[in-house]
Design a protein around this motif. Sequence first.
Motif, PDB file in Angstrom:
ATOM      1  N   PRO A 169     -21.148 -16.831  -7.638  1.00  0.00           N
ATOM      2  CA  PRO A 169     -20.682 -17.393  -8.967  1.00  0.00           C
ATOM      3  C   PRO A 169     -19.231 -17.276  -9.010  1.00  0.00           C
ATOM      4  O   PRO A 169     -18.577 -15.988  -8.556  1.00  0.00           O
ATOM      5  N   ARG A 170     -18.462 -18.167  -9.442  1.00  0.00           N
ATOM      6  CA  ARG A 170     -16.974 -18.070  -9.749  1.00  0.00           C
ATOM      7  C   ARG A 170     -16.895 -17.551 -11.245  1.00  0.00           C
ATOM      8  O   ARG A 170     -16.913 -18.255 -12.172  1.00  0.00           O
ATOM      9  N   ALA A 171     -17.083 -16.137 -11.269  1.00  0.00           N
ATOM     10  CA  ALA A 171     -17.205 -15.249 -12.380  1.00  0.00           C
ATOM     11  C   ALA A 171     -16.543 -14.321 -12.120  1.00  0.00           C
ATOM     12  O   ALA A 171     -16.067 -13.829 -11.069  1.00  0.00           O
ATOM     13  N   PRO A 172     -16.179 -13.394 -13.202  1.00  0.00           N
ATOM     14  CA  PRO A 172     -15.452 -12.217 -13.183  1.00  0.00           C
ATOM     15  C   PRO A 172     -16.243 -11.234 -12.319  1.00  0.00           C
ATOM     16  O   PRO A 172     -17.685 -11.051 -12.282  1.00  0.00           O
ATOM     17  N   ALA A 173     -15.576 -10.526 -11.180  1.00  0.00           N
ATOM     18  CA  ALA A 173     -16.192  -9.561 -10.270  1.00  0.00           C
ATOM     19  C   ALA A 173     -16.499  -8.499 -11.136  1.00  0.00           C
ATOM     20  O   ALA A 173     -15.823  -7.842 -12.117  1.00  0.00           O
ATOM     21  N   ARG A 174     -17.754  -7.701 -11.240  1.00  0.00           N
ATOM     22  CA  ARG A 174     -18.036  -6.675 -11.869  1.00  0.00           C
ATOM     23  C   ARG A 174     -17.718  -5.365 -11.151  1.00  0.00           C
ATOM     24  O   ARG A 174     -17.902  -5.211 -10.268  1.00  0.00           O
ATOM     25  N   VAL A 175     -16.775  -4.750 -11.809  1.00  0.00           N
ATOM     26  CA  VAL A 175     -15.957  -3.601 -11.477  1.00  0.00           C
ATOM     27  C   VAL A 175     -17.102  -2.492 -11.360  1.00  0.00           C
ATOM     28  O   VAL A 175     -18.058  -2.444 -12.513  1.00  0.00           O
ATOM     29  N   GLN A 176     -17.259  -1.930 -10.331  1.00  0.00           N
ATOM     30  CA  GLN A 176     -18.225  -0.736 -10.141  1.00  0.00           C
ATOM     31  C   GLN A 176     -17.775   0.607 -10.612  1.00  0.00           C
ATOM     32  O   GLN A 176     -18.131   1.172 -11.541  1.00  0.00           O
ATOM     33  N   ARG A 177     -16.468   1.040 -10.366  1.00  0.00           N
ATOM     34  CA  ARG A 177     -15.878   2.068 -10.418  1.00  0.00           C
ATOM     35  C   ARG A 177     -14.412   2.106 -10.307  1.00  0.00           C
ATOM     36  O   ARG A 177     -14.057   1.132  -9.525  1.00  0.00           O
ATOM     37  N   LEU A 178     -13.635   3.163 -10.714  1.00  0.00           N
ATOM     38  CA  LEU A 178     -12.316   3.474 -10.672  1.00  0.00           C
ATOM     39  C   LEU A 178     -12.378   4.268  -9.019  1.00  0.00           C
ATOM     40  O   LEU A 178     -13.011   5.032  -8.727  1.00  0.00           O
ATOM     41  N   GLY A 179     -11.458   3.604  -8.466  1.00  0.00           N
ATOM     42  CA  GLY A 179     -11.261   4.040  -6.859  1.00  0.00           C
ATOM     43  C   GLY A 179     -10.190   4.833  -6.605  1.00  0.00           C
ATOM     44  O   GLY A 179     -10.246   6.194  -6.198  1.00  0.00           O
ATOM     45  N   HIS A 180      -9.056   4.538  -6.965  1.00  0.00           N
ATOM     46  CA  HIS A 180      -7.620   5.305  -6.658  1.00  0.00           C
ATOM     47  C   HIS A 180      -6.560   4.779  -7.705  1.00  0.00           C
ATOM     48  O   HIS A 180      -6.635   3.782  -8.303  1.00  0.00           O
ATOM     49  N   VAL A 181      -5.474   5.791  -7.728  1.00  0.00           N
ATOM     50  CA  VAL A 181      -4.132   5.370  -8.384  1.00  0.00           C
ATOM     51  C   VAL A 181      -3.023   5.652  -7.296  1.00  0.00           C
ATOM     52  O   VAL A 181      -3.247   6.910  -6.595  1.00  0.00           O
ATOM     53  N   VAL A 182      -1.969   4.958  -7.346  1.00  0.00           N
ATOM     54  CA  VAL A 182      -0.818   5.329  -6.570  1.00  0.00           C
ATOM     55  C   VAL A 182       0.338   5.443  -7.612  1.00  0.00           C
ATOM     56  O   VAL A 182       0.456   4.543  -8.413  1.00  0.00           O
ATOM     57  N   LEU A 183       0.965   6.696  -7.205  1.00  0.00           N
ATOM     58  CA  LEU A 183       2.073   6.942  -7.971  1.00  0.00           C
ATOM     59  C   LEU A 183       3.607   6.914  -7.052  1.00  0.00           C
ATOM     60  O   LEU A 183       3.333   7.435  -5.978  1.00  0.00           O
ATOM     61  N   GLN A 184       4.724   6.675  -7.698  1.00  0.00           N
ATOM     62  CA  GLN A 184       5.662   6.841  -7.070  1.00  0.00           C
ATOM     63  C   GLN A 184       6.746   7.879  -7.596  1.00  0.00           C
ATOM     64  O   GLN A 184       6.410   8.318  -8.898  1.00  0.00           O
ATOM     65  N   THR A 185       7.442   8.743  -7.001  1.00  0.00           N
ATOM     66  CA  THR A 185       7.917   9.983  -7.244  1.00  0.00           C
ATOM     67  C   THR A 185       9.183  10.302  -6.471  1.00  0.00           C
ATOM     68  O   THR A 185       9.327   9.968  -5.430  1.00  0.00           O
ATOM     69  N   THR A 186      10.240  10.853  -7.478  1.00  0.00           N
ATOM     70  CA  THR A 186      11.626  11.072  -6.661  1.00  0.00           C
ATOM     71  C   THR A 186      11.360  12.647  -5.974  1.00  0.00           C
ATOM     72  O   THR A 186      12.426  12.917  -5.363  1.00  0.00           O
ATOM     73  N   ARG A 187      10.109  13.291  -6.593  1.00  0.00           N
ATOM     74  CA  ARG A 187      10.142  14.531  -6.053  1.00  0.00           C
ATOM     75  C   ARG A 187       8.792  14.770  -5.224  1.00  0.00           C
ATOM     76  O   ARG A 187       7.809  15.459  -5.334  1.00  0.00           O
ATOM     77  N   TYR A 188       8.643  13.946  -3.991  1.00  0.00           N
ATOM     78  CA  TYR A 188       7.384  13.634  -3.160  1.00  0.00           C
ATOM     79  C   TYR A 188       6.920  14.801  -2.774  1.00  0.00           C
ATOM     80  O   TYR A 188       5.748  14.984  -3.113  1.00  0.00           O
ATOM     81  N   ARG A 189       7.744  15.462  -2.191  1.00  0.00           N
ATOM     82  CA  ARG A 189       7.300  16.706  -1.292  1.00  0.00           C
ATOM     83  C   ARG A 189       6.487  17.852  -2.476  1.00  0.00           C
ATOM     84  O   ARG A 189       5.661  18.375  -2.156  1.00  0.00           O
ATOM     85  N   ALA A 190       7.652  18.037  -3.504  1.00  0.00           N
ATOM     86  CA  ALA A 190       7.270  19.104  -4.416  1.00  0.00           C
ATOM     87  C   ALA A 190       5.614  18.514  -5.075  1.00  0.00           C
ATOM     88  O   ALA A 190       4.801  19.475  -5.403  1.00  0.00           O
ATOM     89  N   ALA A 191       5.869  17.209  -5.342  1.00  0.00           N
ATOM     90  CA  ALA A 191       4.418  16.615  -5.966  1.00  0.00           C
ATOM     91  C   ALA A 191       3.226  16.773  -5.121  1.00  0.00           C
ATOM     92  O   ALA A 191       2.150  17.025  -5.455  1.00  0.00           O
ATOM     93  N   LEU A 192       3.469  16.442  -3.825  1.00  0.00           N
ATOM     94  CA  LEU A 192       2.307  16.628  -2.700  1.00  0.00           C
ATOM     95  C   LEU A 192       1.802  18.119  -2.888  1.00  0.00           C
ATOM     96  O   LEU A 192       0.646  18.232  -3.108  1.00  0.00           O
ATOM     97  N   ASP A 193       2.643  18.988  -2.700  1.00  0.00           N
ATOM     98  CA  ASP A 193       2.056  20.158  -2.578  1.00  0.00           C
ATOM     99  C   ASP A 193       1.389  20.579  -3.921  1.00  0.00           C
ATOM    100  O   ASP A 193       0.521  21.504  -3.914  1.00  0.00           O
ATOM    101  N   TRP A 194       1.901  20.125  -4.851  1.00  0.00           N
ATOM    102  CA  TRP A 194       1.549  20.690  -6.322  1.00  0.00           C
ATOM    103  C   TRP A 194      -0.017  20.125  -6.497  1.00  0.00           C
ATOM    104  O   TRP A 194      -0.983  20.846  -6.671  1.00  0.00           O
ATOM    105  N   TYR A 195      -0.331  18.942  -5.886  1.00  0.00           N
ATOM    106  CA  TYR A 195      -1.686  18.613  -5.981  1.00  0.00           C
ATOM    107  C   TYR A 195      -2.645  19.191  -4.973  1.00  0.00           C
ATOM    108  O   TYR A 195      -3.780  19.202  -5.153  1.00  0.00           O
ATOM    109  N   LEU A 196      -2.003  19.495  -3.958  1.00  0.00           N
ATOM    110  CA  LEU A 196      -2.674  20.316  -2.876  1.00  0.00           C
ATOM    111  C   LEU A 196      -3.058  21.646  -3.328  1.00  0.00           C
ATOM    112  O   LEU A 196      -4.262  22.044  -3.240  1.00  0.00           O
ATOM    113  N   ASP A 197      -2.135  22.085  -4.021  1.00  0.00           N
ATOM    114  CA  ASP A 197      -2.143  23.840  -4.616  1.00  0.00           C
ATOM    115  C   ASP A 197      -3.089  23.731  -5.712  1.00  0.00           C
ATOM    116  O   ASP A 197      -3.728  24.837  -5.713  1.00  0.00           O
ATOM    117  N   HIS A 198      -2.988  22.788  -6.523  1.00  0.00           N
ATOM    118  CA  HIS A 198      -3.620  22.885  -8.144  1.00  0.00           C
ATOM    119  C   HIS A 198      -5.163  22.327  -7.860  1.00  0.00           C
ATOM    120  O   HIS A 198      -5.910  22.895  -8.693  1.00  0.00           O
TER     121      HIS A 198
END
Length: 374
Positions: A169-198
Motif C-alpha cells: 500500500p502507498r501509505a505511511p511506513a510504520r516506524v519500528q524503532r529509533l536506530g541512530h543519531v548523527v551529530l557534528q562537532t568541532t571537538r570530534y576527538r574529545a567527543a569520541l573519547d568521551w562517549y567511549l570512556d563514559h
Amino acid sequence: MGDPHSGLHSERGALAGEHPGRAANPVVKVHDLAWLEFEKPDLARAEVFARAFGFTPTLSTPHELHLRGTDPGAPCVLVRRGPRSKFRGPAFLAAAPGDVLRLADATGRPVGRLPETLGGVTVDLPDPSGLRVRVVADTEELPALPPQRPQELNFGHDVRRVNATQRPPRAPARVQRLGHVVLQTTRYRAALDWYLDHLGLIVSDFLYYPGQRERGPVMSFLRCDRGATPADHHTLAMVLGPADRYVHSAYQVADLDALAAGGEYLREHGYHHSWGIGRHIEGSQLFDYWRDPDGFLVEHFSDGDLFDHTVAPGWAPLTASGLAQWGPPATADFLGVKPGKESLRELRAVFSALREDNEFDAQRLLGLLKAARS
C-alpha cells in the motif's frame, strides 16, 4: 574512469598507533538509544508530519508530543513546545539500573526522576560539545503495536510466493524503532573519547579525509557493546565540522517496499525529499532521507548491519561518492551545501570555527572540501 567505490568495501583495519576504537575500562556500557528530544514551535504541524512519516503519538498536548514505533519500549521521540526549533539531545538506555548511579558517582552529577509520562530515573551529562546527554533506567515500557509485515519475496529461483501478487500500500511506513543519531562537532576527538570512556560505545568504522589519514579520523560510527549479542552497526555517528549540531536521525521500517511506498506517500503529501533511495556502505542500510517541516533531517532505513563485540573498526576515506553503494548521488541538501539559510549558517560557522580553539582548522577545511567533491 575507475570505480569510485574501489577500496571502500575492504575490511582493512587500523595501522600501528591509530585509535583503537574502544575504551579499556569505560564507566558503563549503555544498551541502546532510548529516545531523542526536540523543541518545536508548532506541535500540531509536527504531529501531522510524524503520522505521515510513520510514528504513532502516545502523548499529544499543546505543550508536549511523544512519538513511538511499533516495537515495545519507550517513545522514540519527545517534542516539547519552544520558541524555536532545537535539538535538545539524546537519551541512552542503561544496561542496568545501577549504571545510572555508577555514572552519577563517577561524574559528580545528580540522579533525577523523569516525568510520570516516562517513568524511571536519569543522569544528565554534558558532552565535550556542550550537548546534554541523558542515561536513563527503569522507564515505562510501552507494549508492542501490530507491526507492518515485510513482503514475501521471490529471490531468483528461490520461489516463496506463488499465485499471489505484490501490492504494497502507498501509505505511511510504520516506524519500528529509533536506530541512530548523527551529530557534528568541532571537538570530534574529545567527543569520541568521551562517549567511549563514559558510555562504553565502540567504533564500527572510522573515516578520514583523503590525504589526511596521518591526522586521524574525522568521522566514526559507534555501536553499543553488548558482548556476544549483536548490536546495530551504529547507534551514534559523529563527524568533525565547523558547528556543533544535529545532522540526522534514523528510524527502522520493515523492508524496502515499506520504505519506498512510505516515501511516495510523503511525496504526495508535499514533504521535502532530501536523498535516496540507496544503500549505504558503512552500516549497509537501505536509506531514504526526508526533511520535516522544521528542517530536521530524518531517515527511513531497513536491513542494517549487526556486529557483536569481536568486530574491530574498519578504516576508509570520507568521500561524497563513498556514502552509498548504489543510489543517486548525494544531494546538495543532504550534504548541507544547498543555497539557503542552512548553508549560510554553516558558512558563517566555518569562519567562526577557524578563529576559535577547536579541532576544525584550515587543513581540516581543505579536507572537507576535497571530500565533498570526491
